[in-house]
Design an enzyme around this catalytic site. Structure first.
Site: not given
Length: 238
Positions: A9, A86
């Site tokens: 990202h 994550e």
């Protein structure tokens, strides 16, 4: 030849503030949005037709992918998978990295961040940053929600999803783009590049820079490159 594109990202609000983010849902900064748009332009220049889009459950990865798809003018709904999230940073979640280095020592924080199998203390389940208290994770069975994770834990989670969901599509010559996170992409790179437990901890993943991996019919890597060479990191492969 099959193509797999991995994109971390764009810069997030907590990247900018140097805070441990993990499973907390924070959005992109202005710079992060620009990185995501630029990633879309680089991918568009490859003229690769993407068959499947994947992202984690997290807003920063979802919105990065949205900017990319908008640039590609592709309105298909991506697959959102919590398994691509994550790494969960446990009790470090939300804390400033520099302040924690001063408090706990640089060596200890480095071990938490970069070692293969060391994990931070668990995050209290009453903490508002715990995934159990975040609406987007209500659909996930509680037994699958971690209190903390090591890189090894993240690898195991990501790889099960990759093998079950993605690998066969690649073997069937489908081109895939994954928008995810530093550690979930690190896990994929460990598998794809056959990196050992020590080497993978040294791998840096830049924000918003598409990593194009070309695979042959046996899933061997024929070529890999960051599309934005000005912001490329060493892949530690060749």
């Amino acid at each position: 030849m099959t193509h797999l594109i991995l994109v971390r990202h764009g810069q997030s609000e907590w990247n900018l503030e140097k805070r441990f983010t993990g499973w907390v849902d924070v959005d992109l900064t202005g710079q992060g949005k620009l990185e995501a748009c630029k990633a879309g332009e680089y991918i568009k220049e490859t003229k690769i037709d993407i068959d499947y889009f994947y992202s984690s459950f997290q807003l920063r990865a979802i919105n990065t992918l949205k900017f990319i798809q908008d640039t590609l003018r592709d309105k298909r709904e991506p697959v959102k998978a919590w398994q691509l999230n994550e790494r969960h940073y446990g009790a470090l979640t939300g804390l400033n990295k520099d302040e924690m280095k001063e408090k706990l020592g640089e060596d200890k924080i480095h071990a938490f961040r970069r070692s293969w199998d060391i994990k931070p203390d668990p995050l209290n389940r009453n903490n508002p940053y715990h995934p159990l208290n975040i609406e987007v994770y209500k659909s996930i069975p509680k037994e699958n929600i971690p209190d903390t994770e090591s890189l090894k834990d993240t690898y195991d989670r990501v790889m099960k999803f990759y093998i079950d969901e993605i690998q066969m599509k690649l073997k069937n010559d489908k081109n895939i783009l994954i928008s995810a996170h530093g550690n979930s992409i690190r896990a994929l790179c460990k598998f794809l590049f056959k990196l050992d437990n020590q080497r993978i901890t040294l791998l840096e993943i830049p924000t918003g820079n598409p990593l194009l991996i070309n695979l042959d019919s046996k899933q061997n890597i024929k070529e890999c490159t960051y599309l934005d060479q000005d912001r490329a990191k060493d892949l530690l492969v060749f």
